[in-house]
Motif scaffolding. Structure first.
Motif, PDB file in Angstrom:
ATOM      1  N   PRO A  75      18.421 -25.006  -2.009  1.00 30.47           N
ATOM      2  CA  PRO A  75      19.218 -24.044  -1.225  1.00 30.47           C
ATOM      3  C   PRO A  75      18.594 -22.656  -1.132  1.00 30.47           C
ATOM      4  O   PRO A  75      18.733 -21.975  -0.100  1.00 30.47           O
ATOM      5  CB  PRO A  75      20.565 -24.015  -1.963  1.00 30.47           C
ATOM      6  CG  PRO A  75      20.291 -24.558  -3.321  1.00 30.47           C
ATOM      7  CD  PRO A  75      19.178 -25.538  -3.159  1.00 30.47           C
ATOM      8  N   GLU A  76      17.910 -22.222  -2.166  1.00 29.93           N
ATOM      9  CA  GLU A  76      17.273 -20.903  -2.136  1.00 29.93           C
ATOM     10  C   GLU A  76      16.069 -20.909  -1.195  1.00 29.93           C
ATOM     11  O   GLU A  76      15.884 -19.988  -0.397  1.00 29.93           O
ATOM     12  CB  GLU A  76      16.850 -20.506  -3.552  1.00 29.93           C
ATOM     13  CG  GLU A  76      18.041 -20.281  -4.469  1.00 29.93           C
ATOM     14  CD  GLU A  76      17.704 -20.402  -5.940  1.00 29.93           C
ATOM     15  OE1 GLU A  76      18.495 -19.913  -6.759  1.00 29.93           O
ATOM     16  OE2 GLU A  76      16.664 -21.007  -6.279  1.00 29.93           O
ATOM     17  N   TYR A  77      15.281 -21.957  -1.282  1.00 28.26           N
ATOM     18  CA  TYR A  77      14.117 -22.093  -0.401  1.00 28.26           C
ATOM     19  C   TYR A  77      14.569 -22.181   1.059  1.00 28.26           C
ATOM     20  O   TYR A  77      14.007 -21.532   1.948  1.00 28.26           O
ATOM     21  CB  TYR A  77      13.322 -23.335  -0.799  1.00 28.26           C
ATOM     22  CG  TYR A  77      12.139 -23.640   0.092  1.00 28.26           C
ATOM     23  CD1 TYR A  77      11.010 -22.823   0.075  1.00 28.26           C
ATOM     24  CD2 TYR A  77      12.142 -24.743   0.944  1.00 28.26           C
ATOM     25  CE1 TYR A  77       9.919 -23.097   0.881  1.00 28.26           C
ATOM     26  CE2 TYR A  77      11.058 -25.027   1.752  1.00 28.26           C
ATOM     27  CZ  TYR A  77       9.950 -24.203   1.718  1.00 28.26           C
ATOM     28  OH  TYR A  77       8.878 -24.472   2.522  1.00 28.26           O
ATOM     29  N   LYS A  78      15.611 -22.958   1.282  1.00 28.19           N
ATOM     30  CA  LYS A  78      16.132 -23.141   2.637  1.00 28.19           C
ATOM     31  C   LYS A  78      16.657 -21.817   3.204  1.00 28.19           C
ATOM     32  O   LYS A  78      16.371 -21.456   4.357  1.00 28.19           O
ATOM     33  CB  LYS A  78      17.236 -24.200   2.612  1.00 28.19           C
ATOM     34  CG  LYS A  78      17.711 -24.636   3.975  1.00 28.19           C
ATOM     35  CD  LYS A  78      18.736 -25.769   3.847  1.00 28.19           C
ATOM     36  CE  LYS A  78      19.230 -26.202   5.220  1.00 28.19           C
ATOM     37  NZ  LYS A  78      20.249 -27.277   5.123  1.00 28.19           N
ATOM     38  N   TYR A  79      17.428 -21.078   2.408  1.00 28.73           N
ATOM     39  CA  TYR A  79      17.974 -19.799   2.863  1.00 28.73           C
ATOM     40  C   TYR A  79      16.848 -18.819   3.203  1.00 28.73           C
ATOM     41  O   TYR A  79      16.901 -18.112   4.216  1.00 28.73           O
ATOM     42  CB  TYR A  79      18.876 -19.196   1.779  1.00 28.73           C
ATOM     43  CG  TYR A  79      19.455 -17.854   2.144  1.00 28.73           C
ATOM     44  CD1 TYR A  79      20.668 -17.758   2.823  1.00 28.73           C
ATOM     45  CD2 TYR A  79      18.794 -16.671   1.821  1.00 28.73           C
ATOM     46  CE1 TYR A  79      21.202 -16.516   3.175  1.00 28.73           C
ATOM     47  CE2 TYR A  79      19.307 -15.431   2.157  1.00 28.73           C
ATOM     48  CZ  TYR A  79      20.518 -15.355   2.842  1.00 28.73           C
ATOM     49  OH  TYR A  79      21.029 -14.130   3.191  1.00 28.73           O
ATOM     50  N   ALA A  80      15.830 -18.785   2.342  1.00 27.24           N
ATOM     51  CA  ALA A  80      14.719 -17.853   2.561  1.00 27.24           C
ATOM     52  C   ALA A  80      13.995 -18.143   3.866  1.00 27.24           C
ATOM     53  O   ALA A  80      13.704 -17.224   4.651  1.00 27.24           O
ATOM     54  CB  ALA A  80      13.749 -17.924   1.389  1.00 27.24           C
ATOM     55  N   THR A  81      13.703 -19.409   4.125  1.00 29.04           N
ATOM     56  CA  THR A  81      12.968 -19.759   5.340  1.00 29.04           C
ATOM     57  C   THR A  81      13.811 -19.538   6.594  1.00 29.04           C
ATOM     58  O   THR A  81      13.291 -19.140   7.638  1.00 29.04           O
ATOM     59  CB  THR A  81      12.496 -21.228   5.284  1.00 29.04           C
ATOM     60  OG1 THR A  81      13.619 -22.085   5.030  1.00 29.04           O
ATOM     61  CG2 THR A  81      11.466 -21.430   4.185  1.00 29.04           C
ATOM     62  N   GLU A  82      15.109 -19.769   6.484  1.00 31.63           N
ATOM     63  CA  GLU A  82      15.993 -19.601   7.651  1.00 31.63           C
ATOM     64  C   GLU A  82      16.276 -18.133   7.952  1.00 31.63           C
ATOM     65  O   GLU A  82      16.689 -17.800   9.075  1.00 31.63           O
ATOM     66  CB  GLU A  82      17.309 -20.345   7.421  1.00 31.63           C
ATOM     67  CG  GLU A  82      17.164 -21.869   7.465  1.00 31.63           C
ATOM     68  CD  GLU A  82      18.463 -22.580   7.121  1.00 31.63           C
ATOM     69  OE1 GLU A  82      19.418 -21.897   6.671  1.00 31.63           O
ATOM     70  OE2 GLU A  82      18.512 -23.814   7.270  1.00 31.63           O
TER      71      GLU A  82
END
Length: 442
Positions: A75-82
């Motif tokens: 979820p952290e990686y996903k939020y950062a990229t989005e």
């Protein structure tokens, strides 16, 4: 102040970089699943650690660093990229720090943690920055932020992240097949090491006892060879064991540099010391200082780490590749006075599969072998590895026992007058510590 967030901050490579960033004045935070000793050390430096991966942890962050174990679904990686937050791999951050200083990189299929730790310990008088893959007793950490011009780093070939580095100097300890699940073939690994050498600006120290070194040999003014088996640019001669220590002469350019003593066992560690001696001497550490520091060097944590020294002797060792296993047992046979039981936890189904032929007979120097289930490191068992077949093949000098729990291991030990070497890269170190704790209260 730039805010940097580490996803998977407890990892040995991630935590080292987090320490350096925190000590360099950045606002550092991170996440991981459990609290560990390294978490406590990081928190003492002002690092905020979240023990649950959550997108909210990333709000307001300028740069995200992720370990190779973090997948896109995090979820952290996903939020950062989005949300347009810059995300880089651990190796990329190391390169940004490394390439801004006079970098010394230690690469190799194995031996790089010990060699980079040894180099860091010997070069401490020059106050270098250090980032290694183990706990170095001389600094009581896996990283330090020095004021000197040099940064000493362990260079990781497993995912080719060492190709981000542009070293002034490098050491290549050996080149063998490993991490084939990432590289695809041994030929690809060799090509990566050739590129790593080509990116080294001034000098590469190259172990020519490794059969694949011929692939690297290039311009004479960019390579210094080292060896314990033959004459080289720098080599060891008159090797002997005295009072459990390796004692040997070092010959540089055909001239005697001096007699050196090494407390960590095994001919592989004599080999590791040669590049260290040359670089430290060339870059400004006196020969006498080098000799003293080498003899005092006890190795990085989990490299022949003696946890219990009595009638029952317990040793914790990171060896998990067949070559490392053979080298560890060869060194142990030279200094241990008791019979040796190797307790092995294989690491990754893919490694066992790809290196199966090399694993055959690799424990034959032990007097007894105990095999534990494979530590998967998140892999699925799609390779059809059976413990029974592995047990029969890794040790041809006797029967291999298959055990699964600490309690079963304790039942085997029973306070015997014997040396037990716990070997592997998974959870076996924690098992070794648990065994010692329970033996001490018996």
């Amino acid at each position: 102040m730039k805010k940097v967030f580490f996803i998977g901050i407890n990892g040995i490579g991630m935590s080292g970089l987090a320490k350096i960033m925190a000590k360099s004045g950045y606002c550092v935070s991170g996440s991981d699943q459990t609290k560990k000793d390294v978490s406590i050390e990081l928190e003492s430096l002002g690092v905020k650690i979240h023990y649950k991966h959550d997108a909210k942890n990333i709000e307001g962050i300028d740069l995200v660093v992720r370990s190779s174990a973090i997948k896109e679904g995090n979820p952290e990686y996903k939020y950062a990229t989005e949300n347009g937050i810059e995300v880089i791999k651990r190796g990329e951050l190391l390169a940004r720090l490394f390439n801004s200083k006079s970098g010394i990189a230690v690469a190799g299929t194995h031996g790089k943690t010990t060699t980079s730790s040894m180099l860091g310990a010997v070069m401490l008088p020059l106050d270098p920055s250090i980032v290694v893959g183990g706990i170095l007793p001389e600094i009581n950490s896996n990283a330090c932020c020095g004021t000197g011009e040099f940064l000493i780093a362990e260079a990781d070939e497993s995912d080719n992240s060492f190709l981000y580095l542009l070293p002034e100097y490098s050491i290549i300890t050996n080149i063998e097949a490993d991490h084939l699940e990432n590289h695809g073939s041994f030929e690809n690994i060799k090509k990566s090491f050739i590129q790593f050498y080509e990116q080294t600006k001034k000098l590469t120290l190259l172990n020519i006892d490794c059969l694949e070194s011929d692939n690297i040999l290039g311009s004479e003014d960019k390579i210094l060879t080292y060896s314990i088996e033959k004459k080289a640019g720098i080599y060891a001669d008159n090797i002997k064991i005295i009072d459990g220590k390796s004692v040997y002469d070092v010959i540089l350019d055909g001239k005697l540099l001096g007699e050196f003593r090494l407390s960590v066992p095994g001919s592989h560690n004599i080999s590791n010391s040669l590049g260290v001696i040359y670089l430290a001497y060339t870059l400004g550490v006196s020969l006498e200082e080098i000799k003293v520091r080498l003899e005092k060097f006890k190795g990085a944590k989990r490299r022949y780490d003696i946890l219990l020294d009595g009638d029952t002797r317990i040793i914790d060792d990171y060896a998990h590749h067949p070559t490392e296993i053979r080298a560890t047992l060869e060194g142990a046979k030279k200094i241990e006075t008791k019979k040796i039981t190797a307790i092995f936890q294989p690491h990754r189904y893919s490694r066992v599969k790809f290196l199966y032929e090399e694993f055959k007979g690799c424990f034959d120097l032990a007097d007894e072998v105990i095999l534990l289930p494979v530590y998967s490191a998140g892999e699925e068992d799609i390779y059809g590895i059976t413990l029974e077949k592995l047990a029969a093949d890794i040790y041809t000098s006797g029967d291999t026992k298959i055990l699964t729990t600490v309690e079963e291991i304790l039942e085997e030990i029973k306070g015997e007058d014997r040396t037990y070497i716990f070997m592997g890269a998974g959870t076996i170190s924690q098992m070794a510590y648990e065994v010692v704790e329970k033996l001490e209260v018996r």
